[in-house]
Enzyme design. Structure first.
Site, PDB file in Angstrom:
ATOM      1  CG  ASN A 131      32.573  18.470  40.619  1.00 26.35           C
ATOM      2  OD1 ASN A 131      33.603  18.776  41.211  1.00 26.35           O
ATOM      3  ND2 ASN A 131      31.365  18.599  41.171  1.00 26.35           N
ATOM      4  CE  LYS A 164      16.942  -2.755  39.137  1.00 25.82           C
ATOM      5  NZ  LYS A 164      15.882  -3.724  38.855  1.00 25.82           N
ATOM      6  CG  ASN A 213      30.907   9.775  44.313  1.00 28.72           C
ATOM      7  OD1 ASN A 213      30.463  10.436  43.358  1.00 28.72           O
ATOM      8  ND2 ASN A 213      30.299   9.740  45.487  1.00 28.72           N
ATOM      9  CG  HIS A 242      29.510  12.691  49.470  1.00 27.80           C
ATOM     10  ND1 HIS A 242      28.262  12.307  49.015  1.00 27.80           N
ATOM     11  CD2 HIS A 242      29.333  13.104  50.747  1.00 27.80           C
ATOM     12  CE1 HIS A 242      27.384  12.465  49.986  1.00 27.80           C
ATOM     13  NE2 HIS A 242      28.003  12.949  51.039  1.00 27.80           N
TER      14      HIS A 242
HETATM   15  C1  GRF Z   1      28.424  17.894  43.517  1.00 30.18           C
HETATM   16  O1  GRF Z   1      28.159  18.716  44.612  1.00 30.18           O
HETATM   17  C2  GRF Z   1      28.929  16.554  43.938  1.00 30.18           C
HETATM   18  O2  GRF Z   1      29.647  16.573  45.123  1.00 30.18           O
HETATM   19  C3  GRF Z   1      27.642  15.788  44.140  1.00 30.18           C
HETATM   20  O3  GRF Z   1      26.785  16.246  43.128  1.00 30.18           O
HETATM   21  C4  GRF Z   1      27.155  17.557  42.736  1.00 30.18           C
HETATM   22  C5  GRF Z   1      27.378  17.536  41.246  1.00 30.18           C
HETATM   23  O4  GRF Z   1      27.546  18.814  40.714  1.00 30.18           O
HETATM   24  N1  GRF Z   1      27.909  14.364  44.108  1.00 30.18           N
HETATM   25  P1  GRF Z   1      27.986  19.008  39.194  1.00 30.18           P
HETATM   26  O5  GRF Z   1      26.997  18.245  38.319  1.00 30.18           O
HETATM   27  O6  GRF Z   1      29.374  18.516  39.046  1.00 30.18           O
HETATM   28  O7  GRF Z   1      27.865  20.485  38.980  1.00 30.18           O
END
Ligand code: GRF
Length: 190
Positions: free
Chosen positions: A13, A64, A108, A110
């Protein structure tokens, strides 16, 4: 908009944000990437693109996010001029020290249609529940686990024969479009 990215894993991401910035579809820059895992690939990806990257010392705690570490993280983000914090696969629950430093300015992503399937490995939860579709959500972070106000969501079908891996990969393709779009929306709101 100067972004700070926190991640614990692969960083696809974060990479998608950099790609969107390079493509001119996201008017932002990534000022700092921080990870709670020194070996996380997100750090390597950031450094390979010339982005400042560092490790958050969580004092040996496995899950944590100690208050001192949050205070330190906030100070580093501030020093880098970060205006908006983007959690991207960051596996620790953010609490008051960091929330207070960036009120309403932490996002965030998700991998489910919240409020469905909060918590870890949401794509596995969706498969186990037998739903026909799931998706992904970008939301504002509050003190709960994946409970903050939703900014953008997109549906992703669950297909016959899907494995956890195939479903997560399909969700991630959508995440990589959704996160830049959600940041653009937040930036436009000022
Ligand atoms: C993603 O699927 C995100 O939605 C979740 O963790 C994953 C992270 O993937 N919270 P990356 O490290 O961005 O490849």
């Amino acid at each position: 908009m100067r972004l700070g990215v926190l991640g614990s894993g692969s960083g696809s991401n974060m990479q998608a944000l950099l790609d969107a910035i390079d493509a001119g579809t996201l008017d932002a820059s990534i000022a700092l990437v921080l990870s709670d895992h020194p070996d996380a690939y997100i750090l390597e990806r950031a450094r390979a693109r010339g982005v400042a990257a560092g490790v958050i010392d969580c004092g040996g705690f496995r899950t944590k996010f100690p208050a001192e570490a949050q205070v330190e993280t906030a100070a580093r983000l501030r020093a880098a001029g970060v205006e908006l914090v983007c959690l991207a696969g960051f596996l620790r629950l953010v609490g008051q020290p960091l929330l207070d430093a960036y009120p309403g300015r932490i996002l965030n992503i998700h991998p489910a249609l919240l409020p469905a399937f909060p918590g870890l490995e949401a794509w596995k939860q969706a498969l186990a529940a037998g739903v026909a579709e799931t998706g992904c959500t970008v939301h504002l972070v509050d003190a709960g686990m994946d409970t903050g106000p939703v900014i953008l969501q997109e549906r992703v079908p669950v297909l016959p024969g899907d494995t956890p891996e195939s479903l997560h990969a399909r969700i991630q393709l959508v995440e990589h479009r959704l996160y830049p779009a959600a940041i653009t929306r937040v930036a436009a709101q000022g």
